[in-house]
Design a protein around this motif. Sequence first.
Motif, PDB file in Angstrom:
ATOM      1  N   PRO A   1       0.803  -1.243   0.000  1.00 40.68           N
ATOM      2  CA  PRO A   1       0.000   0.000   0.000  1.00 40.68           C
ATOM      3  C   PRO A   1       0.826   1.278   0.000  1.00 40.68           C
ATOM      4  O   PRO A   1       0.294   2.350  -0.296  1.00 40.68           O
ATOM      5  N   LEU A   2       2.111   1.199   0.341  1.00 37.99           N
ATOM      6  CA  LEU A   2       2.931   2.416   0.413  1.00 37.99           C
ATOM      7  C   LEU A   2       3.487   2.841  -0.935  1.00 37.99           C
ATOM      8  O   LEU A   2       3.984   3.961  -1.071  1.00 37.99           O
ATOM      9  N   ARG A   3       3.408   1.972  -1.914  1.00 32.77           N
ATOM     10  CA  ARG A   3       4.123   2.235  -3.172  1.00 32.77           C
ATOM     11  C   ARG A   3       3.569   3.433  -3.942  1.00 32.77           C
ATOM     12  O   ARG A   3       4.282   4.048  -4.720  1.00 32.77           O
ATOM     13  N   ASN A   4       2.299   3.738  -3.751  1.00 38.73           N
ATOM     14  CA  ASN A   4       1.702   4.851  -4.502  1.00 38.73           C
ATOM     15  C   ASN A   4       1.417   6.059  -3.630  1.00 38.73           C
ATOM     16  O   ASN A   4       0.573   6.884  -3.972  1.00 38.73           O
ATOM     17  N   GLN A   5       2.114   6.148  -2.495  1.00 34.95           N
ATOM     18  CA  GLN A   5       1.914   7.285  -1.600  1.00 34.95           C
ATOM     19  C   GLN A   5       3.187   8.147  -1.594  1.00 34.95           C
ATOM     20  O   GLN A   5       4.206   7.725  -1.051  1.00 34.95           O
ATOM     21  N   PRO A   6       3.146   9.321  -2.188  1.00 34.66           N
ATOM     22  CA  PRO A   6       4.353  10.162  -2.248  1.00 34.66           C
ATOM     23  C   PRO A   6       4.937  10.455  -0.867  1.00 34.66           C
ATOM     24  O   PRO A   6       6.157  10.515  -0.709  1.00 34.66           O
ATOM     25  N   GLU A   7       4.066  10.617   0.143  1.00 36.06           N
ATOM     26  CA  GLU A   7       4.575  10.941   1.473  1.00 36.06           C
ATOM     27  C   GLU A   7       5.243   9.750   2.143  1.00 36.06           C
ATOM     28  O   GLU A   7       5.853   9.887   3.205  1.00 36.06           O
ATOM     29  N   ALA A   8       5.143   8.571   1.521  1.00 38.19           N
ATOM     30  CA  ALA A   8       5.733   7.358   2.102  1.00 38.19           C
ATOM     31  C   ALA A   8       7.102   7.050   1.514  1.00 38.19           C
ATOM     32  O   ALA A   8       7.667   5.987   1.789  1.00 38.19           O
ATOM     33  N   ALA A   9       7.662   7.959   0.726  1.00 34.74           N
ATOM     34  CA  ALA A   9       8.896   7.658  -0.012  1.00 34.74           C
ATOM     35  C   ALA A   9      10.040   7.223   0.909  1.00 34.74           C
ATOM     36  O   ALA A   9      10.714   6.218   0.647  1.00 34.74           O
ATOM     37  N   LEU A  10      10.268   7.968   1.991  1.00 34.38           N
ATOM     38  CA  LEU A  10      11.409   7.641   2.844  1.00 34.38           C
ATOM     39  C   LEU A  10      11.187   6.349   3.638  1.00 34.38           C
ATOM     40  O   LEU A  10      12.067   5.472   3.643  1.00 34.38           O
TER      41      LEU A  10
END
Length: 801
Positions: free
Chosen positions: A303-312
């Motif tokens: 689920p994190l792959r398409n969340q820009p705020e999850a990059a780090l």
Amino acid sequence: MVIRSQALGVGSWENSKLFNLAAQSATQNSKLSYSSLFSPLSSPFSLRLVLLGLTSGLLLTLTGMPSQAQSVSVSQGYTLLNRGWVKDAIASFQSALRQNPQSLEAKLGLAIAYQRAGQDANAWQAYRQVLAQDSKNLTALSAIGVLGGYRAEWQAQGIEALTTLLTLAPDRTSDREQRAVLYGYQGRFAEALADYQRLLQKPTPKVLLGAAQAYTYSGSYQDGIVLFERYRATGKALPNDAVIAYATALRETGKSEQAIALLEPLLKQLKAPDRTAIEVRAALAEAYQANQQSEQARLILQPLRNQPEAALPLARALSQIGRQSSDTALYAEAVEQYRQVLRQTANPSPGLVTEAADVFSEYPPARSDAASLYEQLLRQQSKPSLIVKRVAVAYQLGQITSGELRQQLQAALQPLPGDATERQAIALALVRLDPPDSVLLPQYQELLQSNVDAPFLYFRVAQIWVQQGKFEQARQALQTYSATAMGSRDRAPQLLLAEIERRESKLDASAQRYEALIATNPPAPVLSNALLGLADVRQAQGRSEDALRVYDDVLAKNPGNLRTQLGRASVAYRAERITQAEAEAVLTTWLQSPAAAETPPELFSLVGALPADPRREALYTSLLAVNSENLSIQRRALQVLVARDPAAARSQVEQLVTRNPGDLNAYFVQGDLAQTLGDLALASNAYSAILQQQPNNVDAIAALAGVRFQQQRYVEAKMLYTRVLALRPDDLDTRRILGELSLAQDHPGIALQQFKDLRQAQMAKETPTLPQSNRATDRKIEKIQVDLLRRRGFQPSWERY
């Protein structure tokens, strides 16, 4: 962080309405965390500013201004502040400054009003104007320190302001605590921990919690756990961000099940995909991977792959999973995520830059970027730990020689710094050096004696002892490592113990250890090394077919695995099951694949098994940059060099031996080169030097026996080969050589019996496909028989017509 009223000399809150407004403002404007600031930390410290409700009289006392001297607007401004009418107070202070632009009292009042209104940028500028006029104003210095936690670009100035304040008032504990937090945001853990060590003399629960996170993210996981437990003993529940840090410390000390038990229920509670939920999900993925639940790790990250705020957080988790599973594609994705974060961050903290550089350094295509980032960090602050990392990458890139690598490492680490935090950083940097440098053994030992939290350093010390042939010391170091929480779960010691047993010619014990390890279905890197190790042992036992069978079983489950294909080709080629052309075809397939960025042990094995080839000189160089101690690659590189420049090759080997007087590999390389050059006296000296340190080193005995054979000192050669057989009873190649030796001594009858015995041993291990070596034995027996007939005056039947 709650800034208590006592920090500014005020006794209590005087207006509950004002308190509520201040708290509300702080909640809306204090959302930053370690992660949101792109620091190297995986979870945020909670930062909440509770603004002070000050009466006008108290504020006058604080700033030292006589109320009678103030303009009506200034007095009115403080009165309005006291009543909670912040917007009107701002207008009043602005009016006062229009009347008197140099009024320090009005500037300070306006800054406080902006801060209470949640206008952080305006407050920041207003406090800086106060400091421009009065650089020692404690109120403004403290406020700049607090505001420094709100934005990444303010952190350095916040630290500077608090440093000035603490020079003037060293007992201001709340300000020291805030500086420690800012140091943590910046990844400056030596300074952060120095502040926490002072605060821990009389810690509040809040200090315990902050220190626990700082120790954890500095790599001192065991210290972090101790502090977390002290905090929990106060009866307070861990905040969500602290749960992430605590789980990280547990995972890194081998307690991944406990980390999972903390994070799974927390993730279920966090419904909204906010930053905390993102951090928890990433941390849970890392815990799953550490617990060898790779599939769950990858699924939980999806689920994190398409969340820009999850990059780090995604980058961190991908690098961890990719590293532990040897998945190059995942690691490459992690590298790209880090690049994206760096591009999107205007002023990345030193902690983030260090973190990204560390990840880049482990991925060959990104190592030049890692070198640039380390250079950038070293221009800001020259630390030994950074020098170690930068020098290691420079060597891997071929920018410096192995001699220069050693010189620069010694210069950086002699003497070791006294600061405990920097020693910890150095220990973690040295853990990354594989293989370890034996010359640095005193530094490794000194670091361990100073109780750094880097258990794997014991494993590196064991590797050095193995390099030097001191197997008992190596076992002791491995025993110490295995007694730690991390070491008790690590299979790497079993690999090294099996290698020790192989070197001690305890081949059955070594093979059993490798087979037991393979049966546990270990992670890919461990399985790879175990397969190669078992193949070496089986070949020494003359049982290459057994090793190939293990590879075939692995390939049956995953036929497309190029690493396994490399390993099988290496074993098959050395056992003469495939031709040189077939082995080179497998190598070419690897080098033309996306996986070519990797340098797995199977690659070293196959390239070292194939004959030296000038076309592969660049490959030899790149492999030696990864592992300069690899004996087979060293030999091939020198064999290419000796064909072009014998003097240069000889000089290079002499330097190698001079730099590594205790390293047996250096003498093996010297002996091999000397034989290539026909300098049998030098070769004899090299192998004899090994046997002086290790009288039963079977490889050295066999090599010296070969030299004696070349020197036609057959009696000595036979004695040495007999010793090899005593140590390796199943070594069929040595039996063959003894047969050749009997022929050289003109004892064809003895030789015939030796080759017949060899053929019987080969038949006992024979497979349906007759291997080439077995056919060669048949031809040898036939030739000896024919020669014996001729000696006796008989002509073979097929030659009579």
